[in-house]
Write an enzyme that holds these catalytic residues in place. Structure first.
Site, PDB file in Angstrom:
ATOM      1  N   ASP A 205       0.809  -1.206   0.000  1.00  0.00           N
ATOM      2  CA  ASP A 205       0.000   0.000   0.000  1.00  0.00           C
ATOM      3  C   ASP A 205       0.849   1.265   0.000  1.00  0.00           C
ATOM      4  OD1 ASP A 205       0.957  -0.194   2.665  1.00  0.00           O
ATOM      5  OD2 ASP A 205      -0.907  -1.108   3.331  1.00  0.00           O
TER       6      ASP A 205
ATOM      7  N   ASN B 268      -7.531  -3.187  14.580  1.00  0.00           N
ATOM      8  CA  ASN B 268      -8.883  -3.578  14.174  1.00  0.00           C
ATOM      9  C   ASN B 268      -8.862  -4.748  13.197  1.00  0.00           C
ATOM     10  OD1 ASN B 268      -7.907  -2.342  11.884  1.00  0.00           O
ATOM     11  ND2 ASN B 268      -9.472  -0.749  11.765  1.00  0.00           N
TER      12      ASN B 268
ATOM     13  N   GLU C 206      -9.625  -2.046   5.642  1.00  0.00           N
ATOM     14  CA  GLU C 206     -10.285  -1.767   6.903  1.00  0.00           C
ATOM     15  C   GLU C 206     -11.544  -2.626   7.055  1.00  0.00           C
ATOM     16  OE1 GLU C 206      -8.758  -0.062   8.975  1.00  0.00           O
ATOM     17  OE2 GLU C 206      -7.956   1.822   8.221  1.00  0.00           O
TER      18      GLU C 206
ATOM     19  N   HIS D  46      -7.121  -5.098  10.472  1.00  0.00           N
ATOM     20  CA  HIS D  46      -6.930  -4.829   9.045  1.00  0.00           C
ATOM     21  C   HIS D  46      -5.601  -5.399   8.568  1.00  0.00           C
ATOM     22  CE1 HIS D  46      -4.784  -0.935  10.275  1.00  0.00           C
ATOM     23  NE2 HIS D  46      -3.931  -1.482   9.426  1.00  0.00           N
TER      24      HIS D  46
END
Length: 249
Positions: free
Chosen positions: A67, A136, A143, A138
């Site tokens: 990313d 979380n 996400e 990810h």
């Protein structure tokens, strides 16, 4: 899914670097999927040391990063281009033409997503993909959401993700709100996946990934279905796992 539990961060980093070394030794022209963030830094430092010792040769290796932030120049110290150069690429003999990182400054982000997916296909896919995991759950910048994204795409970052990354910036307001990332589908196509996690703050995400229902609200849970996944954890990150579900290194 294999789970290896190491004593601490240093052992996690060493074990991960050894696995990358083995991959390059077995296939000198392999394709590596790489990650950024604080967790893989130790792995990169170990790989640089291995290169300096003559143990590994990156000359035929190709790399694809997961990313990049949108609207940040590759020369910006907070960009993932800069990160990879700082911790790995500037210190080993990799061919700069073999380095691939999404372009967060592209004129057309839709075209950039298509281009990046095609590049991965053109080299025959990723041999081993390195992942971290967010608080979380990810992976990459995928996400929690209502569906699993198949390919490289643009994502709006959760506030929790921006807060976690704020330590790299002067202020939370400087943290980008959008990024370009490989999708969970892109990641899933990798022949082997190696996920690294350390610290108690990652323990719940690891627990939910391993034991929870496979659902896009827990992006990493998709890895339950992959045929070759290894988790390399320290004792703190593995603290919510059941005895017998992992092997100590």
């Amino acid at each position: 899914m294999r789970i290896l539990v190491c004593k601490d961060y240093n052992e996690v980093s060493q074990k991960a670097a050894q696995m990358i070394l083995s991959q390059i030794t077995l296939k000198p022209n392999c394709v590596l999927g790489l990650a950024t963030g604080s967790t893989p830094i130790g792995m990169y430092e170990n790989l640089v040391t291995m290169y300096q010792q003559g143990l590994v040769d990156f000359s035929e290796v190709q790399t694809f990063n997961l990313d990049e932030y949108l609207s940040i120049s590759p020369t910006n110290e907070q960009s993932y281009h800069y990160f990879m150069n700082e911790y790995l690429f500037n210190h080993v003999n990799i061919d700069k033409n073999h380095i691939h990182i999404p372009n967060g400054m592209a004129d057309s982000m839709q075209e950039e997503c298509i281009r990046y997916e095609q590049l991965i296909k053109d080299v025959g896919g990723i041999d081993i993909q390195v992942l971290g995991i967010g608080h979380n759950a990810h992976i990459g910048f995928n996400e929690p959401t209502i569906n699993f994204e198949k390919g490289t795409h643009i994502v709006e970052l959760d506030e929790s993700t921006r807060q976690a990354n704020a330590r790299f910036f002067n202020h939370i307001d400087e943290v980008p709100k959008y990024a370009i990332t490989m999708g969970t589908g892109s990641i899933f196509k990798s022949r082997k996946i190696m996920l690294l996690a350390t610290g108690t703050s990652k323990a719940q995400a690891i627990h939910d990934m391993v034991y929870g229902k496979v659902q896009p609200e827990v992006p990493a849970s998709i890895l339950q279905f992959h045929h070759d996944v290894v988790l390399i954890l320290d004792e703190e990150a593995a603290s919510l796992l059941l005895d017998g579900d992992y092997k100590r290194v």
